[in-house]
Design a protein around this motif. Structure first.
Motif, PDB file in Angstrom:
ATOM      1  N   SER A   8       0.844  -1.201   0.000  1.00  0.00           N
ATOM      2  CA  SER A   8       0.000   0.000   0.000  1.00  0.00           C
ATOM      3  C   SER A   8       0.875   1.244   0.000  1.00  0.00           C
ATOM      4  CB  SER A   8      -0.912   0.008   1.223  1.00  0.00           C
ATOM      5  OG  SER A   8      -1.562   1.262   1.281  1.00  0.00           O
ATOM      6  N   LEU A  10       0.174   4.147   0.501  1.00  0.00           N
ATOM      7  CA  LEU A  10      -0.173   5.107   1.557  1.00  0.00           C
ATOM      8  C   LEU A  10       0.932   5.210   2.604  1.00  0.00           C
ATOM      9  CD1 LEU A  10      -2.611   6.872   2.586  1.00  0.00           C
ATOM     10  CD2 LEU A  10      -3.264   4.911   3.991  1.00  0.00           C
ATOM     11  N   HIS A  33      -1.145  -1.250  -4.335  1.00  0.00           N
ATOM     12  CA  HIS A  33      -2.426  -0.910  -3.706  1.00  0.00           C
ATOM     13  C   HIS A  33      -2.493   0.602  -3.458  1.00  0.00           C
ATOM     14  CE1 HIS A  33      -5.953  -2.051  -1.238  1.00  0.00           C
ATOM     15  NE2 HIS A  33      -5.575  -1.083  -0.409  1.00  0.00           N
ATOM     16  N   ASP A  35      -4.881   3.623  -1.894  1.00  0.00           N
ATOM     17  CA  ASP A  35      -6.012   3.911  -1.011  1.00  0.00           C
ATOM     18  C   ASP A  35      -6.551   5.314  -1.266  1.00  0.00           C
ATOM     19  OD1 ASP A  35      -6.164   1.542   0.673  1.00  0.00           O
ATOM     20  OD2 ASP A  35      -4.187   2.138   1.420  1.00  0.00           O
ATOM     21  N   HIS A  66      -8.368   1.036  -4.147  1.00  0.00           N
ATOM     22  CA  HIS A  66      -9.318   0.784  -3.055  1.00  0.00           C
ATOM     23  C   HIS A  66     -10.031   2.096  -2.737  1.00  0.00           C
ATOM     24  CE1 HIS A  66      -9.698  -0.462   1.502  1.00  0.00           C
ATOM     25  NE2 HIS A  66     -10.866  -0.344   0.907  1.00  0.00           N
ATOM     26  N   MET A  68     -12.345   4.310  -0.738  1.00  0.00           N
ATOM     27  CA  MET A  68     -13.046   4.491   0.545  1.00  0.00           C
ATOM     28  C   MET A  68     -13.752   5.824   0.468  1.00  0.00           C
ATOM     29  SD  MET A  68     -10.005   2.976   2.885  1.00  0.00           S
ATOM     30  CE  MET A  68      -8.869   3.076   1.513  1.00  0.00           C
ATOM     31  N   PRO A 141     -11.277   0.859   8.158  1.00  0.00           N
ATOM     32  CA  PRO A 141     -10.569   1.615   7.130  1.00  0.00           C
ATOM     33  C   PRO A 141     -10.379   3.085   7.514  1.00  0.00           C
ATOM     34  CG  PRO A 141     -12.827   1.177   6.452  1.00  0.00           C
ATOM     35  CD  PRO A 141     -12.593   0.397   7.701  1.00  0.00           C
ATOM     36  N   GLY A 142      -9.324   3.668   7.006  1.00  0.00           N
ATOM     37  CA  GLY A 142      -9.075   5.092   7.233  1.00  0.00           C
ATOM     38  C   GLY A 142      -7.620   5.419   7.508  1.00  0.00           C
ATOM     39  N   PHE A 143      -6.904   4.468   8.079  1.00  0.00           N
ATOM     40  CA  PHE A 143      -5.522   4.766   8.459  1.00  0.00           C
ATOM     41  C   PHE A 143      -4.627   3.553   8.272  1.00  0.00           C
ATOM     42  CE2 PHE A 143      -8.452   7.302  10.921  1.00  0.00           C
ATOM     43  CZ  PHE A 143      -7.956   8.591  10.758  1.00  0.00           C
ATOM     44  N   GLY A 145      -1.132   1.490   9.593  1.00  0.00           N
ATOM     45  CA  GLY A 145      -0.468   1.286  10.880  1.00  0.00           C
ATOM     46  C   GLY A 145      -1.356   0.853  12.029  1.00  0.00           C
ATOM     47  N   ASP A 175      -6.676  -6.683   4.031  1.00  0.00           N
ATOM     48  CA  ASP A 175      -6.074  -5.350   4.093  1.00  0.00           C
ATOM     49  C   ASP A 175      -6.145  -4.783   5.509  1.00  0.00           C
ATOM     50  OD1 ASP A 175      -5.159  -2.806   3.529  1.00  0.00           O
ATOM     51  OD2 ASP A 175      -6.895  -2.209   2.314  1.00  0.00           O
ATOM     52  N   GLY A 177      -3.016  -4.102   8.871  1.00  0.00           N
ATOM     53  CA  GLY A 177      -2.269  -4.762   9.941  1.00  0.00           C
ATOM     54  C   GLY A 177      -1.576  -6.043   9.529  1.00  0.00           C
ATOM     55  N   GLY A 197       1.139  -2.184   4.082  1.00  0.00           N
ATOM     56  CA  GLY A 197       1.639  -0.807   3.995  1.00  0.00           C
ATOM     57  C   GLY A 197       2.820  -0.604   4.902  1.00  0.00           C
ATOM     58  N   THR A 198       2.526  -0.420   6.199  1.00  0.00           N
ATOM     59  CA  THR A 198       3.571  -0.156   7.190  1.00  0.00           C
ATOM     60  C   THR A 198       4.646  -1.233   7.184  1.00  0.00           C
ATOM     61  OG1 THR A 198       1.861   0.888   8.538  1.00  0.00           O
ATOM     62  CG2 THR A 198       3.923   0.338   9.650  1.00  0.00           C
TER      63      THR A 198
END
Ligand code: DX5
Ligand code: ZN
Length: 216
Positions: A8, A10, A33, A35, A66, A68, A141-143, A145, A175, A177, A197-198
């Motif tokens: 991701s 992001l 990916h 977001d 994706h 959102m 969804p939203g953040f 990490g 998607d 964690g 992502g992270t």
């Protein structure tokens, strides 16, 4: 069984976005990916069309977009035209999922539906055969990490059962964690594609981490 990683973007350093895309181009990632958050469907705003277009111009990986956003139908044709290879919208955000899914497919783009953690998998029973992908959110969804929600394993198993029962060809994507600790269990539970992502971008060698996730 095929395993796929979709990093991701992001979680990348946006001051060096081009380098981040190049790193993924030269990795074993299957998709990139992206977001898109509107600050209404989720309590955060990410990036929009100009950034997505710029990423598309330099990415050699298919873009896994994706959405959102509320009323995603309004933007389906534009996101398809911008270069999405997979376009996923939320079950909770669309009043006419069947129409939206077919609108995506008419653009020659793979269609996905995403489920928030509290949305029953069974809500997809009458559409899953038409889908190329189902995205199970394993965080709200939203953040980036956030902590993985353990209940997601059961949801993946339920979805796999529904896909098999209906002879759907939909891939299962997970998607939120995802990391080196849970990747093996997620693939074992039935996931085909893991978004990360992270755990990919906040390491010194993202391409190596992608390989480790694939081998987990
Ligand atoms: C969350 C996004 C995710 C996020 C994943 O709303 O949909 O794709 O970027 O980030 P990590 O892997 O850090 O949880
Ligand atoms: Zn996402």
């Amino acid at each position: 069984m095929n395993r796929h990683i979709a990093p991701s973007i992001l979680a990348a350093d946006f001051t060096r976005l081009g380098e981040a895309v190049a790193t993924i181009n030269n990795s074993k990632a299957s998709w990139l990916h992206c977001d898109i958050m509107d600050g209404v469907f989720v309590p955060n705003v990410s990036f929009g069309m100009p950034v997505l277009e710029a990423v598309h111009n330099i990415s050699t990986k298919p873009l896994d977009v994706h959405l959102m956003i509320v009323e995603p139908e309004r933007y389906i044709d534009r996101f398809c035209a911008l270069g999405a290879d997979v376009l996923t919208l939320h079950q909770e955000a669309s009043r006419h999922l069947h129409r939206a899914v077919h609108q995506i497919k008419e653009n020659g783009v793979k269609a996905g539906i995403s489920l928030n953690p509290a949305t029953p998998v069974s809500t997809l029973a009458d559409i899953v055969q038409d889908l190329d992908l189902v995205l199970i959110m394993s965080v709200n969804p939203g953040f980036g990490g956030q902590k993985f929600i353990e209940r997601s394993y059961q949801r993946i198993a339920e979805l796999k059962e529904l896909i098999e029962k209906t002879h759907s060809k939909a891939l299962i994507e997970v998607d939120g964690g995802v990391n080196l600790e849970n990747a093996a269990s997620l693939f074992a539970a039935g996931a085909d594609v893991l978004v990360a992502g992270t755990s990919v971008f906040h390491t010194s060698d993202p391409a190596y981490t992608i390989e480790q996730l694939l081998k987990a």
